[in-house]
Design a protein around this motif. Structure first.
Motif, short mmCIF file in Angstrom:
data_model
loop_
_atom_site.label_atom_id
_atom_site.label_comp_id
_atom_site.label_asym_id
_atom_site.label_seq_id
_atom_site.Cartn_x
_atom_site.Cartn_y
_atom_site.Cartn_z
N PHE A 124 -3.73 -1.47 -3.07
CA PHE A 124 -4.74 -2.31 -2.57
C PHE A 124 -4.83 -3.78 -2.96
O PHE A 124 -4.49 -3.96 -4.15
CB PHE A 124 -5.88 -1.45 -2.12
CG PHE A 124 -6.61 -1.27 -3.69
CD1 PHE A 124 -7.40 -2.57 -4.10
CD2 PHE A 124 -6.64 -0.25 -4.30
CE1 PHE A 124 -8.19 -2.17 -5.57
CE2 PHE A 124 -6.87 -0.35 -5.75
CZ PHE A 124 -7.81 -1.37 -6.15
N ASN B 148 -11.99 -5.25 2.64
CA ASN B 148 -11.63 -4.00 3.36
C ASN B 148 -11.09 -2.83 2.47
O ASN B 148 -10.89 -1.94 2.94
CB ASN B 148 -10.60 -4.24 4.51
CG ASN B 148 -11.43 -5.31 5.73
OD1 ASN B 148 -12.35 -4.84 5.96
ND2 ASN B 148 -10.43 -6.15 5.88
N SER B 149 -10.93 -3.28 1.09
CA SER B 149 -10.01 -2.28 0.28
C SER B 149 -10.76 -1.08 0.21
O SER B 149 -10.38 -0.08 0.03
CB SER B 149 -9.64 -2.98 -1.05
OG SER B 149 -8.56 -4.15 -0.80
N ASP B 150 -11.92 -1.04 -0.16
CA ASP B 150 -12.91 0.12 -0.32
C ASP B 150 -12.86 1.05 0.61
O ASP B 150 -12.59 2.27 0.46
CB ASP B 150 -14.33 -0.28 -0.89
CG ASP B 150 -15.10 -0.75 0.24
OD1 ASP B 150 -14.56 -1.92 1.04
OD2 ASP B 150 -16.32 -0.42 0.62
N ALA B 151 -12.81 0.57 1.98
CA ALA B 151 -12.57 1.48 3.31
C ALA B 151 -11.29 1.78 3.21
O ALA B 151 -11.10 3.14 3.48
CB ALA B 151 -12.77 0.54 4.53
N HIS B 152 -10.26 1.26 2.72
CA HIS B 152 -8.67 1.69 2.59
C HIS B 152 -8.69 3.02 1.74
O HIS B 152 -8.23 3.99 1.74
CB HIS B 152 -7.78 0.79 2.47
CG HIS B 152 -6.64 1.08 1.76
ND1 HIS B 152 -5.49 1.81 2.92
CD2 HIS B 152 -5.94 1.32 0.58
CE1 HIS B 152 -4.51 2.09 2.16
NE2 HIS B 152 -4.71 1.80 0.85
N ILE B 153 -9.36 2.47 0.47
CA ILE B 153 -9.41 3.66 -0.39
C ILE B 153 -10.02 4.77 -0.19
O ILE B 153 -9.47 5.97 -0.27
CB ILE B 153 -9.79 3.16 -1.98
CG1 ILE B 153 -9.04 1.73 -2.63
CG2 ILE B 153 -10.13 4.23 -2.88
CD1 ILE B 153 -9.76 1.14 -3.53
N ARG B 154 -11.28 4.78 0.65
CA ARG B 154 -11.77 5.90 1.01
C ARG B 154 -11.13 6.71 2.10
O ARG B 154 -10.96 7.98 1.95
CB ARG B 154 -13.14 5.56 1.69
CG ARG B 154 -14.15 6.69 2.04
CD ARG B 154 -15.05 6.20 2.65
NE ARG B 154 -16.10 5.35 1.91
CZ ARG B 154 -17.27 6.05 1.12
NH1 ARG B 154 -17.20 7.21 0.91
NH2 ARG B 154 -17.80 5.10 0.35
N ARG B 155 -10.36 6.12 2.79
CA ARG B 155 -9.54 6.97 3.85
C ARG B 155 -8.52 7.53 3.00
O ARG B 155 -8.03 8.74 3.39
CB ARG B 155 -8.75 5.87 4.81
CG ARG B 155 -9.52 5.46 5.94
CD ARG B 155 -8.77 4.64 7.03
NE ARG B 155 -8.24 3.46 6.43
CZ ARG B 155 -8.81 2.04 6.50
NH1 ARG B 155 -10.20 1.99 7.06
NH2 ARG B 155 -8.09 1.05 6.07
N MET B 156 -7.77 6.71 2.10
CA MET B 156 -6.73 7.66 1.19
C MET B 156 -7.34 8.84 0.57
O MET B 156 -6.68 9.67 0.52
CB MET B 156 -6.30 6.54 0.15
CG MET B 156 -5.48 5.54 0.90
SD MET B 156 -3.68 5.76 1.84
CE MET B 156 -2.72 6.53 0.28
N SER C 191 0.81 -1.39 -0.10
CA SER C 191 -0.10 -0.04 -0.02
C SER C 191 0.87 1.27 0.18
O SER C 191 0.42 2.36 -0.46
CB SER C 191 -0.86 0.06 1.17
OG SER C 191 -1.98 -0.99 1.06
N ASP D 282 -9.68 -8.14 -0.89
CA ASP D 282 -9.90 -7.90 0.41
C ASP D 282 -11.10 -7.05 0.27
O ASP D 282 -10.99 -5.78 -0.28
CB ASP D 282 -8.67 -7.32 1.08
CG ASP D 282 -8.80 -6.75 2.28
OD1 ASP D 282 -10.18 -7.29 3.07
OD2 ASP D 282 -7.97 -6.56 2.91
#
Length: 340
Positions: free
Chosen positions: A119, A125-133, A91, A123
């Protein structure tokens, strides 16, 4: 800026006619700022290469995986296929891209269009990670990708399961892309190295059908160097691409280097008439990319190799393919005017 300004001499009925050569300006729709070891020649070299090649705009992405130098390997590999060691999802590649982008002066930043890629496509969870970014750097990211799904031997080397473009994790990413008006550059091979049929076609077609509000850029039109090495040429590729373009107005085709031969140009370097007709039929749906990986000295060479194919297109279509179509798929908030 390097631009072609030669004059072609045509002999027609014994009369010499001077015709000015076309003067192409480029957008590079597929460029990796770092390599598979997350290293880069740097922004100064990239800017110099763009100036020399007449590249006005460039997509800027990382590499979503890092190649491991395994304990049992005596020599550090130079590429992901250099040995049998795994690669792993990485990441921090997006941190490197964002840092390089932020160091540029404002007038240079306007030429670059960062895509977020770090990402794991398996996973959920990846959409949540992208949203944080996206929320950490509001307005910085202008696309998602290159997303590695089916990708020759690389996906076999990546730790974990082989990703599919039509899995549930990626469906969540596509919904997020639509919410933020972000195009998605997707690497999804249309077949394997052995099967002479569109084995994995459903994996790209299902997202096109199920997510009509997402602009999908299909990397290399589903081809790859490894497929070419084993199969030379896929006879079904052109009719399949033609049907998908007809059926899905949200599909765009990245014609980066593995499509150039043996599809766009024949072994003599002449443009293929069927591909010329297809691109002319869909003049807004094709774009060029160098697909350079962390080193930029050959960026201009890769783009200039498309000149015979561009010259075979109507001039207005050729300029759209060379420069304007990539800019037109960017988010509306950052989309430059095509005349700039």
């Amino acid at each position: 800026m390097f631009l072609l300004r030669l004059t072609l001499a045509l002999i027609l009925g014994g009369i010499s006619v001077s015709v000015p050569a076309r003067d192409y300006r480029f957008s590079d729709a597929h460029l990796h700022y770092v390599d598979f070891f997350q290293e880069s020649a740097g922004m100064d070299e990239l800017l110099a290469a763009m100036a020399a090649a007449g590249v006005e705009h460039a997509m800027l992405s990382g590499i979503p995986v890092a190649k491991k130098w395994h304990e049992d390997e005596p020599k550090r590999p130079r590429y992901y296929a250099g040995d049998d060691a795994n690669a792993y999802w990485y990441s921090a590649t997006d941190v490197l891209v964002a840092h390089a982008y932020k160091q540029l002066p404002a007038e240079q930043r306007e030429r670059f269009h960062p895509f977020l890629s770090g990402f794991n496509p398996n996973d959920k969870n990846s959409d949540a990670h992208i949203r944080r970014m996206l929320e950490l750097d509001p307005g910085l990211w202008q696309g998602i990708g290159e997303v590695f799904t089916r990708h020759d031997d690389l996906t076999a080397l990546i730790q974990g399961d082989v990703p599919r473009a039509n899995n549930e994790a990626m469906a969540r990413v596509y919904h997020l892309a639509a919410e933020y008006d972000l195009p998605v550059l997707l690497h999804a091979n249309i077949t394997s190295k052995r099967e002479r049929n569109p084995l994995y076609l459903a994996e790209i077609e299902e997202p096109l059908r199920n997510h009509p509000h997402v602009r999908f850029i299909w990397a290399h039109a589903g081809t790859s160097l490894e497929i070419h090495r084993h199969q030379t040429k896929l006879d079904f590729l052109l009719p399949t691409v033609a049907r998908l373009l007809e059926d899905y107005p949200n599909l765009y085709i990245d014609l980066s280097w593995s499509v150039l031969r043996p599809y766009l140009l024949d072994k003599h370097g002449r443009a293929d008439d069927a591909w010329v007709q297809l691109v002319s039929r869909y003049p807004a749906r094709f774009m060029l990319g160098s697909d350079v990986v962390g080193r930029f000295d050959r960026l201009g060479d890769y783009l200039q190799e498309f000149t015979p194919f561009l010259d075979a297109l109507p001039e207005e279509v050729a300029q759209r393919v060379a420069r304007d179509n990539f800019l037109a798929v960017l988010p509306r908030r950052v989309r430059p005017a095509t005349g700039q």
